[in-house]
Design a protein around this motif. Sequence first.
Motif, mmCIF file in Angstrom:
data_model
loop_
_atom_site.group_PDB
_atom_site.id
_atom_site.type_symbol
_atom_site.label_atom_id
_atom_site.label_comp_id
_atom_site.label_asym_id
_atom_site.label_seq_id
_atom_site.Cartn_x
_atom_site.Cartn_y
_atom_site.Cartn_z
ATOM 1 N N ALA A 1 3.736 0.610 8.112
ATOM 2 C CA ALA A 1 3.577 0.291 6.687
ATOM 3 C C ALA A 1 2.230 0.758 6.169
ATOM 4 O O ALA A 1 2.121 1.218 5.029
ATOM 5 N N MET A 2 1.206 0.666 7.010
ATOM 6 C CA MET A 2 -0.133 1.098 6.602
ATOM 7 C C MET A 2 -0.160 2.594 6.288
ATOM 8 O O MET A 2 -0.906 3.041 5.410
ATOM 9 N N VAL A 3 0.672 3.363 6.982
ATOM 10 C CA VAL A 3 0.742 4.807 6.749
ATOM 11 C C VAL A 3 1.721 5.142 5.628
ATOM 12 O O VAL A 3 1.427 5.949 4.736
ATOM 13 N N ILE A 4 2.882 4.500 5.652
ATOM 14 C CA ILE A 4 3.954 4.853 4.714
ATOM 15 C C ILE A 4 3.626 4.429 3.290
ATOM 16 O O ILE A 4 3.884 5.181 2.339
ATOM 17 N N TRP A 5 3.066 3.227 3.116
ATOM 18 C CA TRP A 5 2.835 2.717 1.761
ATOM 19 C C TRP A 5 1.945 3.639 0.928
ATOM 20 O O TRP A 5 2.345 4.055 -0.169
ATOM 21 N N PRO A 6 0.735 3.989 1.381
ATOM 22 C CA PRO A 6 -0.079 4.900 0.548
ATOM 23 C C PRO A 6 0.522 6.305 0.451
ATOM 24 O O PRO A 6 0.369 6.984 -0.566
ATOM 25 N N ILE B 1 -3.989 -2.608 5.533
ATOM 26 C CA ILE B 1 -4.908 -2.113 6.560
ATOM 27 C C ILE B 1 -5.607 -3.276 7.259
ATOM 28 O O ILE B 1 -5.714 -3.314 8.501
ATOM 29 N N ILE B 2 -6.080 -4.232 6.473
ATOM 30 C CA ILE B 2 -6.763 -5.399 7.063
ATOM 31 C C ILE B 2 -5.810 -6.176 7.965
ATOM 32 O O ILE B 2 -6.161 -6.573 9.086
ATOM 33 N N ASN B 3 -4.569 -6.390 7.495
ATOM 34 C CA ASN B 3 -3.618 -7.155 8.299
ATOM 35 C C ASN B 3 -3.223 -6.400 9.562
ATOM 36 O O ASN B 3 -2.943 -7.022 10.596
ATOM 37 N N GLU C 1 11.563 4.090 1.824
ATOM 38 C CA GLU C 1 10.331 4.025 2.617
ATOM 39 C C GLU C 1 9.466 2.838 2.191
ATOM 40 O O GLU C 1 8.971 2.076 3.037
ATOM 41 N N LEU C 2 9.295 2.665 0.876
ATOM 42 C CA LEU C 2 8.492 1.547 0.385
ATOM 43 C C LEU C 2 9.212 0.217 0.564
ATOM 44 O O LEU C 2 8.575 -0.818 0.775
ATOM 45 N N VAL D 1 -3.385 -0.021 -4.760
ATOM 46 C CA VAL D 1 -4.578 0.070 -3.919
ATOM 47 C C VAL D 1 -4.820 -1.251 -3.186
ATOM 48 O O VAL D 1 -5.168 -1.262 -1.994
ATOM 49 N N VAL D 2 -4.622 -2.367 -3.888
ATOM 50 C CA VAL D 2 -4.816 -3.684 -3.265
ATOM 51 C C VAL D 2 -3.847 -3.874 -2.108
ATOM 52 O O VAL D 2 -4.233 -4.336 -1.023
#
Length: 291
Positions: free
Chosen positions: A226-231, A261-263, A174-175, A254-255
């Motif tokens: 990726a925004m959902v899966i990564w965290p 999220i920004i991208n 996933e990551l 966290v970074v």
Amino acid sequence: MIGVDLRALTQPVGIIRIMAAILTCMSFSLVATVGYVSSPYWAWCMFTWCFCFFFTLVILILEFTTVNTKLPFAWEDFTSAFAMLASLMCLSASIIYPVFFTCKICHRQIGASVVSWVCFGIYAGEVALTRLRPSGQNSGFLSSLPGIMKMLEAFFACLIFTSLEKSQFTGSPELQWCVAVYCLCFIFAILIILLSTGQLTSFFPFPFDKLVIVYNILAAVMYMTAMVIWPLYSFRGNKRPSVCGALCYWDKLVVVTFMAIINTIVYTVDTAYSIYLVFCISSQLAAAHQN
């Protein structure tokens, strides 16, 4: 024929560039005297100052020798885009370096941080001068809103790469998907910038702007996953250690999450604006031309 143009050094933009070259040189020189630090954040800051110094010096030399008039791309577009990119990079270095590498008695590190903030102000001033000068607006790709968003997408991806470590995603499909998203989108963003800047889009056998729309939609969707899966997978069962220093691996997660999220937001705005340009503005211009 190559000549010499003293106005390149004496006009306000030229003076600002000379100051930027001196200040960026001061920043990386101060940090270099402190010594090498094994950290991707340290490497990013040093790369930022060296990169900005080198290209600012190259721009000064090319304009002083009038070689810039012989180059096969829009020079004002390139210099305006570089100033925007340099201001972003210096802003990131001005935040990262004092957070991770300064202390109350670290005088040279504090000096480098202060100079870096001044560099950011100098480059921001150059952006204001080049974007607001009365000779007219820049019409090149890099100075347009789609070009600026493409640079932002690549810039935030670089910040993600700075915080990534192999141990963070090894053994997790996933990551690994998230890392693949960051890499693929970065590569294609750079390709679009190079093709558009080099005016090579006309060689495509199909409309390049519509191809970019398809890519933007795919990139936005991929970044959303990726925004959902990564965290979800990087923080699951992984609480912040009680003893976590300034370079703690958990903070890097966290970074990466924050930059993803920004991208995602940037890609979504880029997609919406590209669709608006191609299907709304272009159709309006075509209808006006027929009338």
